[in-house]
Scaffold this motif. Sequence first.
Motif, mmCIF file in Angstrom:
data_model
loop_
_atom_site.group_PDB
_atom_site.id
_atom_site.type_symbol
_atom_site.label_atom_id
_atom_site.label_comp_id
_atom_site.label_asym_id
_atom_site.label_seq_id
_atom_site.Cartn_x
_atom_site.Cartn_y
_atom_site.Cartn_z
ATOM 1 N N ASN A 33 -10.797 20.204 -13.328
ATOM 2 C CA ASN A 33 -11.979 19.700 -14.029
ATOM 3 C C ASN A 33 -11.650 19.201 -15.428
ATOM 4 O O ASN A 33 -10.898 19.833 -16.154
ATOM 5 N N THR A 34 -12.239 18.069 -15.804
ATOM 6 C CA THR A 34 -12.157 17.651 -17.191
ATOM 7 C C THR A 34 -13.093 18.539 -17.983
ATOM 8 O O THR A 34 -14.182 18.885 -17.527
ATOM 9 N N GLY A 42 -13.472 14.103 -24.108
ATOM 10 C CA GLY A 42 -13.419 14.414 -22.687
ATOM 11 C C GLY A 42 -13.137 13.194 -21.847
ATOM 12 O O GLY A 42 -12.410 13.251 -20.849
ATOM 13 N N SER A 43 -13.684 12.054 -22.255
ATOM 14 C CA SER A 43 -13.444 10.800 -21.529
ATOM 15 C C SER A 43 -11.984 10.392 -21.644
ATOM 16 O O SER A 43 -11.378 9.922 -20.673
ATOM 17 N N LEU A 44 -11.403 10.557 -22.838
ATOM 18 C CA LEU A 44 -9.990 10.240 -23.027
ATOM 19 C C LEU A 44 -9.117 11.158 -22.181
ATOM 20 O O LEU A 44 -8.161 10.709 -21.549
ATOM 21 N N SER A 47 -9.267 9.983 -18.640
ATOM 22 C CA SER A 47 -8.507 8.751 -18.426
ATOM 23 C C SER A 47 -7.007 9.027 -18.375
ATOM 24 O O SER A 47 -6.280 8.448 -17.557
ATOM 25 N N LYS A 48 -6.535 9.901 -19.258
ATOM 26 C CA LYS A 48 -5.116 10.235 -19.240
ATOM 27 C C LYS A 48 -4.730 10.949 -17.945
ATOM 28 O O LYS A 48 -3.648 10.702 -17.385
ATOM 29 N N VAL A 126 -11.160 3.636 -18.218
ATOM 30 C CA VAL A 126 -9.855 3.207 -17.722
ATOM 31 C C VAL A 126 -9.667 3.601 -16.261
ATOM 32 O O VAL A 126 -9.086 2.852 -15.465
ATOM 33 N N GLY A 127 -10.189 4.793 -15.883
ATOM 34 C CA GLY A 127 -10.067 5.230 -14.493
ATOM 35 C C GLY A 127 -10.710 4.248 -13.532
ATOM 36 O O GLY A 127 -10.187 3.999 -12.437
#
Length: 590
Positions: A33-34, A42-44, A47-48, A126-127
């Motif tokens: 889970n993010t 959290g979004s970054l 994406s990573k 980005v995902g």
Amino acid sequence: MTTPFDAAAAAAGLFSLTFQAFQGCVGAFNFFNTAAHIGADGSLFSSKLQWEQYRLVEWGNKAGLGEIGRPNSKLNWQIAYSLLQQFESLMTSAEELKTRYRLEVTEEAIEESERLSVAKPPQKGVGKLIARLRPEIYATTGRVIQANNNTMKRLRWATMGIGQANRIIRDISDLNQKLHQLLDSIDQERRDYVDALLLRDIISRSSSAIDVEQIKEILEPSPSPTNKSIQAAASLKQIRLVIGVDKRDDEVGTAPTEKTKGSMPLIRKLKYKKLLPYMTETPMRESGIEFARYDCKPVLVEWKVAEGPMWQQLFNQVRNLAVLLTSEVGKTFRSLPCIGYLPWEEKERYALVYDIPDASTEDSKAHWRMKSLYDLLSEQPILSLSRRYQIATGMAEVILQLHTAGWLHKSFRSDNIIFLSPTGSTTADFLNRSPYLVGYGYARPDTPDAAIFTQLPDTVLRTDLYRHPQARGIPRQRYQKRFDMYAFGCLLVELALWKRLTDIQSTYRSIDINKVIADAAASNAEIELPSLLELPSREQYVDELKHYAGEAFVEAIKLSLLMETKVEEGQDASLDTQQAVLEKLRQCKC
């Protein structure tokens, strides 16, 4: 005594264990889970994670762990298995996360119905772009999860700090890099090439500065020249999005964040009263490109005419172009350092003013001279093949950077590649200096709205030889990346044969193109100039080019002249061809 059969059985068993560990790692990304309590970061983090998942799946394909792959016989499977075990433990063990990162984590079993739905591709950021450009990654993940008969666990934690998140990503990235290094050098180079192409494509398609910032963060740990180049292109795209210049329909305006503010260059508006002739006895032409002095310092000035109503229409375009060329990453355009823009309404002119890099380190009283590549093609009878390769590769990098950032040059030709040297320098001295691309006066963003700024360049007739036939005259098509690439292909032919394009066309057509152009200019007649579109199909000419410059160079010429237009959602998606051109030129050695 160990028999060959025993060794083969052991190898097969090790491969089977590695395959299971690989599948466990792939599936673990979807159950890791993010963190919901680290705000915008959290979004970054997500994406990573998605980028690292992509890297793992692509590595698995190269290793032979894909659906129809064969085991890579060159791989050290013992080390691969060990690394994948560490990978899986990091992403599925609550105990390890508590120990290594001090995270309060629990493992929670999930129901079958939910388990089968978690492989859905991301819907934003980005995902989303990775899923769109590499849909097979999420298809592979879905198959792995559905094929797993065990009860899956996912991790839940109460909170996560950005420092902890960064450590986790760094450790995952390190494991991915160690797996990457198990591949042989050829497979590693191919993987790096594909990754670079994907990142450039994502940058080109990104619709917000936030998405581009995430790409820069993904690239940050790597010091490789390729990643630095892509990061520079991302910064240029980010600047364009933040200043809001001619957004595409899918792009959104983004208020500068603390990070983007730091990368935004200061815009310097220059005063025409401080601009003086370079030589006291010689007045300024106030057209084209010329030397001058600003605040008593030698500069190079590039003029753009803006008559009547065009004055106001072009204000933002020139200003924003100055922003890009002023920025540190503007150096990746191989442009001279731009110190600002100069609006001169009374003269109906704009000017981009450039610093001369070596003027402060050499004799300050030395007078500078400028020669274009077009000049040098006739002045210097011969030039080493290695130097011609260097010039070609450098300019290929420029055009790729420009197009990744979303800009078109529109005046790519040997006239606009210049060399600067003090008075008294020989022609060879000029050619030993750094080449700079100029001629940005007609550059604009690659967007439909920016097409209103399209002008027929105010240049001599022979420059039409560098324009794609569909980009000439009044009924021309809207300018596209492939037209820049056609012009670049013409430049490559000049470098291959070390002749001006007019002389090359005269030889190919068995007529004096220079005389045809001179007669047309004298009588103000309209003529249709030839192109190089058919050159790749003329075996005799192709063989001659191969003789002078080699096969890889000729392949780069063909790709540039005949670049296909792939239109998707209104975009000219051509970066794969441009990356291929650059790779061909990098193969050229002598």
